[in-house]
Design an enzyme around this catalytic site. Structure first.
Site: not given
Ligand code: PMP
Length: 360
Positions: A102, A171, A195
């Site tokens: 991520w 994030d 989450k």
């Molecule tokens: N950052 C992290 C740490 C994640 O776990 C996720 C999704 N699993 C995201 C970003 C992307 O999130 P979204 O699907 O809400 O765009």
């Protein structure tokens, strides 16, 4: 009613109490004769929901008054772009720490918009830890990191220390609300709700009001933190139902004792599963280094991929869902978010022992 053991990585398990309340209120929300899905976002009824949700979040995390709280759309993925659009625009570089997929995605997105650079990475060891050394730019527009890497199961225990005056941007999607944090250490925190905080569809952004002054004019309004803050996240129709659900989850969390109490429970759940890994004589192998182990996402391997597939399949047969690792890394992953009961972690541990007895 049969509820499974839900180890999904997100969207993920929600507290039954919150789901039940939503169910009870669905046809007639607070005496309006309408559901929350059917009322205007400009109504006093919805404005009250929005205000309560923000107030409960502020109280839960001790968010100082100098911070704005926004409820936006587009997921954490949109924040990968929105953050640099707003805060890298002064012509300064931004620093990114990458300890998983991520963070890597966030950096890639920022690089499309300006001079974002890697300040440290653990990719060479397969994202099994947080980077041991950082090369920080004292002039950076901000320092970005991912507090919990959901796919690799790597958690930052303690924030990285930015250079003097450089705001920390985080994030926090997959460990938001899982433990107490000191908000004043951050310039910006963002988290997709799906989450620990609620359903998919809303992304929480917490940012220091001083940062609003750095935002350039002329950004598209939906992508402008300043405009979103000025409009109270209601420049356009917000994700009303998702925000309402976040409010119900916060009420549940408060009744459970808040982030301090949930952190203790999260540690206990994760401790059970990591102990099962560590005591398996090498049959189960944890992916993350011990001092970076995530309480939210426990990632582990078995001796062969065939056994991993068999493990996930048989676990599912026993009502334990979502244990297959992310498609990009394979293996197994048990997500143990706030609303996952201790019994679910205990059931998994029991299954792990039985599976090893038969197949080890
Ligand atoms: N950052 C992290 C740490 C994640 O776990 C996720 C999704 N699993 C995201 C970003 C992307 O999130 P979204 O699907 O809400 O765009």
């Amino acid at each position: 009613m049969t509820r499974v053991h839900n180890f999904n990585a997100g969207p993920a398990v929600l507290p039954p109490q919150a789901l039940q309340q939503a169910q009870q209120e669905l046809l007639d929300f607070r005496g309006t004769g309408m559901s929350i899905l059917e009322i205007s976002h400009r109504s006093t009824t919805f404005e009250a929901v929005m205000a309560e949700t923000e107030a409960d979040l502020r109280q839960m995390l001790g968010i100082p008054a100098s911070y704005k709280v926004l409820f936006l759309q587009g997921g954490a993925s949109l924040q990968f772009a929105m953050l640099p659009m707003n805060l890298m625009a002064t012509g300064k570089r931004a620093d990114y720490i990458v300890n998983g997929a991520w963070g890597k995605a966030a950096l890639k997105e920022a690089q499309k918009l300006g001079p974002a650079r890697l300040a440290g990475s653990s990719e060479s060891t397969g994202f099994d830890r947080t980077p041991s050394s950082l090369e920080l730019n004292p002039q950076a527009a901000y320092l970005h990191f991912t507090s919990n890497e959901t796919i690799h199961g790597v958690q930052f225990w303690g924030e990285p220390t930015p250079s003097q005056g450089v705001p920390l941007a985080c994030d926090m999607s997959s460990d938001f609300l899982s433990r107490p944090i000191v908000v004043s250490r951050y310039g910006v925190i963002y988290a997709g709700a799906q989450k620990n905080a609620g359903p998919a569809g809303v992304t929480v952004v917490i940012l220091h009001e001083q940062l609003l002054e750095r935002i350039p004019d002329g950004l598209p309004v939906m992508l402008d933190y300043k405009a979103q803050a000025a409009a109270g996240s209601m420049h356009n129709t917000p994700p009303c139902f998702a925000i309402y659900m976040v409010g119900l989850v916060l009420k549940w969390l408060k009744a459970e004792g808040g982030v301090e109490a949930i952190a203790r429970r999260n540690q206990e759940k994760a401790g059970l599963v990591y102990a099962a890994i560590d005591n398996s004589g090498g049959f189960y192998r944890g992916h993350a280094e011990r001092d970076c182990r995530s309480w939210m996402n426990v990632t582990f391997r078995l001796p062969t991929e065939a056994l991993e597939a068999q493990f996930a399949r048989q676990a599912e047969g026993q009502g334990m869902l979502g244990l297959k690792g992310h498609r990009s890394v394979g293996g197994l992953r048990a997500s143990l978010y706030n609303a996952l009961p201790l019994e679910s972690a205990a059931a998994l541990v029991q299954f792990m022992a039985e599976f090893q007895r038969v197949n080890g």
